[in-house]
Write a protein that holds these residues in place. Structure first.
Motif, mmCIF file in Angstrom:
data_model
loop_
_atom_site.group_PDB
_atom_site.id
_atom_site.type_symbol
_atom_site.label_atom_id
_atom_site.label_comp_id
_atom_site.label_asym_id
_atom_site.label_seq_id
_atom_site.Cartn_x
_atom_site.Cartn_y
_atom_site.Cartn_z
ATOM 1 N N LEU A 108 1.412 -1.242 0.027
ATOM 2 C CA LEU A 108 -0.235 -0.060 0.692
ATOM 3 C C LEU A 108 0.561 0.838 -0.379
ATOM 4 N N GLY A 109 1.766 1.162 -0.108
ATOM 5 C CA GLY A 109 2.992 2.232 0.333
ATOM 6 C C GLY A 109 2.739 2.868 1.167
ATOM 7 N N TRP A 122 -5.370 0.078 12.132
ATOM 8 C CA TRP A 122 -6.593 -0.432 11.481
ATOM 9 C C TRP A 122 -6.732 -1.949 12.115
ATOM 10 N N ILE A 123 -5.866 -3.302 12.129
ATOM 11 C CA ILE A 123 -5.994 -3.759 13.017
ATOM 12 C C ILE A 123 -6.585 -3.355 13.987
ATOM 13 N N ALA A 124 -5.890 -2.597 15.017
ATOM 14 C CA ALA A 124 -5.868 -3.218 16.300
ATOM 15 C C ALA A 124 -7.262 -1.997 17.277
ATOM 16 N N ASN A 125 -7.905 -1.409 16.315
ATOM 17 C CA ASN A 125 -8.798 -0.233 16.615
ATOM 18 C C ASN A 125 -10.287 -0.291 15.116
ATOM 19 N N ALA A 126 -11.178 -1.254 15.572
ATOM 20 C CA ALA A 126 -12.218 -1.187 14.539
ATOM 21 C C ALA A 126 -13.273 -0.035 14.443
ATOM 22 N N ASN A 127 -12.605 0.358 15.385
ATOM 23 C CA ASN A 127 -12.996 2.203 14.614
ATOM 24 C C ASN A 127 -12.317 2.619 13.981
ATOM 25 N N ARG A 128 -11.148 2.902 13.815
ATOM 26 C CA ARG A 128 -10.575 3.726 13.073
ATOM 27 C C ARG A 128 -10.598 3.926 11.332
ATOM 28 N N GLN A 129 -10.990 3.995 11.141
ATOM 29 C CA GLN A 129 -11.386 4.580 9.630
ATOM 30 C C GLN A 129 -10.514 4.582 8.456
ATOM 31 N N PRO A 130 -9.338 4.081 7.933
ATOM 32 C CA PRO A 130 -8.165 4.669 6.566
ATOM 33 C C PRO A 130 -9.202 5.945 6.101
ATOM 34 N N ALA A 184 -8.558 2.371 2.282
ATOM 35 C CA ALA A 184 -9.154 1.107 2.671
ATOM 36 C C ALA A 184 -10.081 0.702 0.724
ATOM 37 N N TYR A 185 -10.179 1.665 0.086
ATOM 38 C CA TYR A 185 -10.244 0.338 -1.676
ATOM 39 C C TYR A 185 -9.413 -0.207 -1.995
ATOM 40 N N ILE A 197 -17.442 2.449 6.408
ATOM 41 C CA ILE A 197 -16.804 3.653 5.224
ATOM 42 C C ILE A 197 -16.695 4.913 5.076
ATOM 43 N N HIS A 198 -18.557 4.741 4.665
ATOM 44 C CA HIS A 198 -19.134 5.463 3.581
ATOM 45 C C HIS A 198 -19.828 6.174 4.221
#
Length: 272
Positions: free
Chosen positions: A54-55, A64-72, A77-78, A95-96
């Motif tokens: 992903l760079g 991202w893994i540790a916190n399900a509430n964290r949105q990329p 994300a796509y 996400i939306h």
């Protein structure tokens, strides 16, 4: 809901695929993203390896893994969902949610090139080869010259159950000799595919816009008066729900689809 800011690549991560099974990730205050964790586990891929694709900084993927509430960021994300072969809402169901009325063109824009010759050559083959939900071609990008064995690739995708749709200009309605020649060449490539599960249709008129829609990727070329098609700008969009640019071009595609005439029988050239 706050969105995270993806950090740049360059920081080493010490997590391996095995570390994804450790209870330390489960002991954070917020619930972990089980779907992302399990998807990486199923591919035997570490956060660091995935972040490299992903760079991004490996620690970003770990968060991202540790916190399900964290949105990329939606673009990240796509990209992540496409690399993992899942729908983005499977990994991040909300996400939306907070952004659906705030999406702008900059959220959708992935790249822009001044003419077809400047588009990375492998982009066309990569998108079509990796397609797993849809392929739609509207107009003439010159794909037969850009993608080796294009007819075979499209036929194989259709045989695998992936909807493949092609809309070409009817040569009889082309407005000048150059457009007529291109339309005849397109027919020679695409019409035989109607016998192989590909939906092929002729549009009775000029197509000012050319669209390639593969899964969540939109490649668009819009004609410019007085400018040869080869030099018209090409933009690469990520098709986002309620995205203004996506909605514009996909509405155009829907309109053309309604007026295009499906091909029920193929025309084969007989070599002399």
């Amino acid at each position: 809901m706050k969105t995270s800011v993806d950090a740049p690549a360059g920081v080493c991560s010490h997590l391996s695929p095995a570390d994804l099974r450790l209870p330390t990730i489960r002991t954070v205050t917020s619930p972990c993203n089980e779907r992302l964790r399990e998807t990486l586990l199923s591919r035997n891929e570490s956060p660091a390896e995935f972040a490299g694709k992903l760079g991004l900084d490996p620690k970003t993927v770990e968060r991202w893994i540790a916190n399900a509430n964290r949105q990329p960021h939606p673009r990240s994300a796509y990209q992540a969902a496409r690399l993992l072969g899942v729908d983005v809402t499977y990994l991040w169901p909300d996400i939306h949610g907070a952004r659906i009325s705030k999406i702008s063109g900059t959220d959708e824009l992935t790249a822009c090139w001044p003419g077809r010759a400047t588009v990375p050559h492998d982009l066309w083959s990569r998108l079509l080869t990796e397609a797993h939900r849809r392929i739609t071609i509207m107009g003439d990008f010159g794909l037969p010259d850009l993608v080796p064995n294009l007819p075979r690739l499209l036929a194989d995708k259709a045989a695998a159950g992936i909807p493949v749709r092609v809309i070409i200009t009817d040569p009889h309605t082309a407005t000048n000799p150059a457009d007529t020649a291109r339309a005849i060449a397109a027919e020679a490539t695409y019409l035989p595919l109607a016998d192989h599960g590909v939906t092929v249709a002729r549009h009775p008129g000029h197509l000012a816009t050319t669209i390639l829609w593969v899964d969540d990727d939109l490649i668009v070329r819009t004609g410019i008066d007085g400018c040869p098609a080869a030099f018209a700008p090409i933009i690469h969009l990520r098709a986002l729900p309620n995205g203004p640019l996506s909605r514009l071009y996909l509405t155009s595609l829907d309109t053309i689809t309604e007026t295009a005439i499906p091909v029920s029988t193929t025309v084969r050239a007989v070599a002399s």
